[in-house]
Design an enzyme around this catalytic site. Sequence first.
Site, mmCIF file in Angstrom:
data_model
loop_
_atom_site.group_PDB
_atom_site.id
_atom_site.type_symbol
_atom_site.label_atom_id
_atom_site.label_comp_id
_atom_site.label_asym_id
_atom_site.label_seq_id
_atom_site.Cartn_x
_atom_site.Cartn_y
_atom_site.Cartn_z
ATOM 1 N N LYS A 110 0.843 -1.196 0.000
ATOM 2 C CA LYS A 110 0.000 0.000 0.000
ATOM 3 C C LYS A 110 0.879 1.247 0.000
ATOM 4 C CE LYS A 110 -4.399 1.456 1.730
ATOM 5 N NZ LYS A 110 -5.565 1.181 2.537
ATOM 6 N N LYS A 189 -5.117 -15.876 -12.408
ATOM 7 C CA LYS A 189 -5.584 -16.360 -11.115
ATOM 8 C C LYS A 189 -6.948 -15.741 -10.775
ATOM 9 C CE LYS A 189 -4.589 -16.480 -6.252
ATOM 10 N NZ LYS A 189 -4.111 -15.821 -5.105
ATOM 11 N N LYS A 192 -10.915 -11.510 -6.597
ATOM 12 C CA LYS A 192 -11.820 -10.351 -6.571
ATOM 13 C C LYS A 192 -11.156 -9.150 -7.236
ATOM 14 C CE LYS A 192 -12.508 -10.120 -2.076
ATOM 15 N NZ LYS A 192 -12.137 -11.417 -1.467
#
Length: 322
Positions: A110, A189, A192
């Site tokens: 992040k 893969k 979400k």
Amino acid sequence: MRVLSGIQPTGRPHWGNYFGAIAQYIDLQREHDGFYFIADLHALTTIRDADTLRQNTLDAALDLLALGLDPSRATLFVQSAVPEVTELTWLLMTGTPMGLLERCHAYKEKKAKGLLADAGLFTYPVLMAADILAYDSQLVPVGQDQVQHIEVCRDIAGSFNHQFGDTFVLPKAQTLAHGAKVPGTDGQKMSKSYDNTLPLFGNVKAIRKQIMRIVTDSRPMEDPKEPEDDHLFQLYRLFVGAAETEAMAATYRRGGFGYGEIKKAVAEASESFFADARERRSDLEQNLDHVHATLADGARRAREVAGQVVGRAKAACGLTSA
Ligand code: ADP
Ligand code: TRP
């Protein structure tokens, strides 16, 4: 043996989650003392809407129960229903070097993207260590992405034990070889984050439509094809036994088939594979009191264990009398 794992309630589960994680938990409950929880405290680092978090938490419980998690064998509970875990998080936080957490990937990634990270995300691995240590867990089945966190947990537990005497059991991670990477509708893969998932539950017709849209190559129909290289084949084999897998592989090698037929076979195989779970899920939806009672019972059992372990840790570091 005490086996423990947590699942974040961050959205509807997909085939990758089932074959990569959930199926393993359900298998392990047969031979071990399984503790499984819905990690709502961890989800707070990403879900900032109260109704969504509440709904997702309940959905996760319905999903796990429908898929075969058996509360008479395993203990199913919601993470935040065991406040001893957050208490333990502080005890562990005081001995955790900043550098250890700075190396953890969720925070590091992040930060690398230039996004603002909060203290919750930074200390996420300490909460996860508390989750594991509070129940004297020996084995922690997780996806590959979580292995680093188990290592951090071992480090934290090891230094606490070193400083205050033997208090915590050091856990081992267990990762799955089979089903390690379930492909999504675009062949990468299933995740979400890539918007390529096929859900376990939901409207059958809509899921069938998604299956029919799975991306395939444009080689001529009559060409023989290598099944192992094809993501439709990899999906099909998840749902069927050895004989059907072999028969499908032979079809690929012979050639002369259309991908439409294979997609239909994937749809049918997946529908029958999840049919019982689907039925159990709709029964559970009609019986939410029972689900809440199951979670309450799980939390009671979990608190009993966590209370003892955290009591031990508090005495060890001088918060209570020895
Ligand atoms: P997503 O990538 O969709 O956000 P999560 O990171 O929430 O999924 O994964 C939850 C669990 O499911 C993890 O243990 C992870 O390893 C497993 N998992 C997720 N996607 C896959 C996949 N495509 N193949 C195998 N396992 C998966
Ligand atoms: N962090 C894990 C995930 O994102 C979920 C989790 C929280 C967990 N606490 C845990 C997994 C303890 C295993 C053990 O998937």
